[in-house]
Write an enzyme that holds these catalytic residues in place. Structure first.
Site, mmCIF file in Angstrom:
data_model
loop_
_atom_site.group_PDB
_atom_site.id
_atom_site.type_symbol
_atom_site.label_atom_id
_atom_site.label_comp_id
_atom_site.label_asym_id
_atom_site.label_seq_id
_atom_site.Cartn_x
_atom_site.Cartn_y
_atom_site.Cartn_z
ATOM 1 N N LYS A 1 0.813 -1.215 0.000
ATOM 2 C CA LYS A 1 0.000 0.000 0.000
ATOM 3 C C LYS A 1 0.847 1.267 0.000
ATOM 4 O O LYS A 1 0.416 2.313 -0.476
ATOM 5 C CB LYS A 1 -0.938 0.004 1.214
ATOM 6 C CG LYS A 1 -2.154 -0.888 1.048
ATOM 7 C CD LYS A 1 -3.185 -0.628 2.125
ATOM 8 C CE LYS A 1 -4.460 -1.403 1.844
ATOM 9 N NZ LYS A 1 -5.498 -1.114 2.858
ATOM 10 N N ARG A 2 2.047 1.177 0.539
ATOM 11 C CA ARG A 2 2.882 2.391 0.594
ATOM 12 C C ARG A 2 3.299 2.850 -0.800
ATOM 13 O O ARG A 2 3.721 3.988 -0.988
ATOM 14 C CB ARG A 2 4.119 2.149 1.473
ATOM 15 C CG ARG A 2 5.186 1.263 0.848
ATOM 16 C CD ARG A 2 6.422 1.162 1.736
ATOM 17 N NE ARG A 2 7.484 0.418 1.114
ATOM 18 C CZ ARG A 2 7.587 -0.900 1.127
ATOM 19 N NH1 ARG A 2 6.654 -1.623 1.727
ATOM 20 N NH2 ARG A 2 8.594 -1.517 0.542
#
Length: 474
Positions: free
Chosen positions: A243-244
């Site tokens: 997700k980063r």
């Protein structure tokens, strides 16, 4: 065995319902679906829900919704592993009777990933018949371990080529846990066999599992499928995607205004190439061009900006009447249109989209950046005013423009443009000194679609009203 030797290509996508469908899983599903369609074969769906603690019906429904949104229609009924426990248990017991597997009474036999020394410490295969009988009478729980034969396991991967594993480096792995549930290794082999899967296309994180699966196929005397292991998707920092890096679930991309066709187009190109310079491809073009040979061994890099660009290209070519259906929820949520507007102002809305869709990156953009097509600007961009508004002189120029436009019977873009440019010549100023301030009072911004085309779409009444308002308030 090659594809031509098989009567029908059959592939499967087999997600675990422990979370939403994300980029990596969706890409795997797309590769399987495209391959099946390109070979006029079958694309099957299996839910691997034997992890009862982490699996949920909510996630099953979310995965199905994501696949439907992407257009990855599957053939036949969905398979659920949780409904097939007796099948796995019987096959595990058969392997024990054939001395190809054995009961493991270790304290922690169900762990699939343990330190090597702990795995190799299992000596349950040395138990005597009397010792096994005693443990059985005591009700000692046991798992079932597959016995790795000597030698090596060699197979031809459709992406990586010839792959060889020394069997001595493989542990006697658990195939049935003490609670009666199969491990991934047994369930996937049994299901792929019974589903008559001809090609297993999956992430290369499963490459090390493949020799175990091949040994199970051989122990059960079943025909092997072909294997194609797809490199993982990385973030821009070349680390495993998360997700980063901006990666989200497929449902989140849907809600963010990405077209399903654009999503499939982009993900298909992550690790696969049609072997030409095409980047914008329709679903039919993807099907026609797809082949396993086009899959790269090199990991692909996920780029959210590239996804947006591909989405914008698809939006440009999308029929405006169909596009209106897709953007309607966003316009309604922004309180820009009503159900009545969809009927009464449909022609106007289609014209707006014809003009604006070339500037859209997502389905949200008209509601976000094109509010001026629906409501008068409430404020004017300060930076635009500082740059393009020339004080009282500008007000005077726009007043004259208002008067000229009010006299027009034909409010078409070409006529409007001629009126603006003729007035600029008469005032001995550049056309830009009329064009930029007019755009500001009509939209509130310094940028917009072509001014004259936009004025035609907005209509004479709206243009004159906003000119009056801008002259008065600025």
């Amino acid at each position: 065995m090659g594809e031509n030797d098989k009567s029908e290509v059959r592939v499967r996508f087999a997600p675990s319902p422990t979370g939403y469908l994300h980029i990596g899983g969706a890409r795997t599903a797309i590769f399987n679906w495209l391959f099946a369609k390109s070979k006029k074969g079958k694309f099957l769906l299996r839910i691997e829900d034997t992890n009862v603690v982490r699996s949920s019906q909510q996630m099953v429904e979310a995965i199905l919704e994501s696949l439907k949104w992407l257009g990855l229609n599957w053939d036949g009924e969905v398979w659920f592993q949780s409904k097939r426990l007796e099948v796995y248990q019987k096959i595990a017991e058969d392997l024990v009777r054939q001395r190809k597997a054995y009961y493991c009474y270790c304290e922690r036999p169900d762990e699939e990933r343990r330190p090597e020394e702990e795995i190799s410490s299992c000596k349950c295969y040395l138990l005597t018949v009397k010792e096994k009988e005693r443990l059985k009478q005591e009700g000692k729980p046991h798992a079932v371990r597959f016995w790795i034969p000597e030698g090596s396991t060699i197979f031809e991967d459709r992406v990586y080529g010839k792959v060889e594993f020394d069997n001595a480096e493989l542990e006697n792995f658990v195939i049935l846990r003490s609670d009666g549930f199969p491990t991934y290794h047994l369930a996937v082999v049994v299901d792929d066999h019974e589903m008559e899967i001809t090609h297993v296309i999956r992430g290369d994180d499963h490459l090390s599992n493949t020799p175990k699966h091949i040994l199970l196929y051989q122990a059960l005397d079943w025909t092997l499928p072909e294997f194609a292991h797809v490199p993982l998707i990385l973030g821009t920092d070349k680390k495993r995607l998360s997700k980063r890096h901006g990666a989200a679930s497929i449902i989140e991309y849907k809600n963010a205004g990405i077209l399903p066709e654009a999503m499939v187009n982009y993900l298909a190109l992550l690790g696969w190439s049609p072997r030409d310079d095409r980047e914008i491809m329709s679903i039919s073009e993807l099907i026609e061009s797809f082949s396993l040979e086009g899959i790269s061994r090199k990991s692909a890099v996920f780029d959210p900006q590239k996804l947006e660009w591909i989405n914008s290209e698809h939006l440009k070519n999308y029929p405006s009447d169909k596009l209106l259906e897709l953007i309607t929820p966003y316009l309604k949520n922004a309180n820009l249109i009503s159900d009545e507007d969809l009927i009464e102002k449909r022609e106007y809305l289609i014209k707006v989209l014809d003009l604006f869709k070339s500037r859209m990156k997502t389905l949200k953009d008209l509601a976000r950046y094109g509010r001026y097509f629906f409501v008068d600007p409430e404020r004017y961009e300060e930076k635009a005013l500082r740059r393009y508004w020339g004080g009282r002189a500008t007000n005077e120029y726009l007043s004259k423009l208002h008067n000229r436009l009010a006299q027009l019977d034909d409010f078409q873009a070409s006529v409007i443009e001629k009126t603006v440019r003729d007035l600029a010549d008469e005032l001995n100023i550049t056309a830009a000194q009329l064009i930029h301030p007019t755009r500001i009072v009509l939209t509130g911004f310094a940028v917009s679609p072509g001014l004259f085309e936009m004025m035609e779409v907005l209509g004479k009444e709206t243009v004159l009203r906003r000119l009056e308002k801008g002259i008065k308030n600025i």
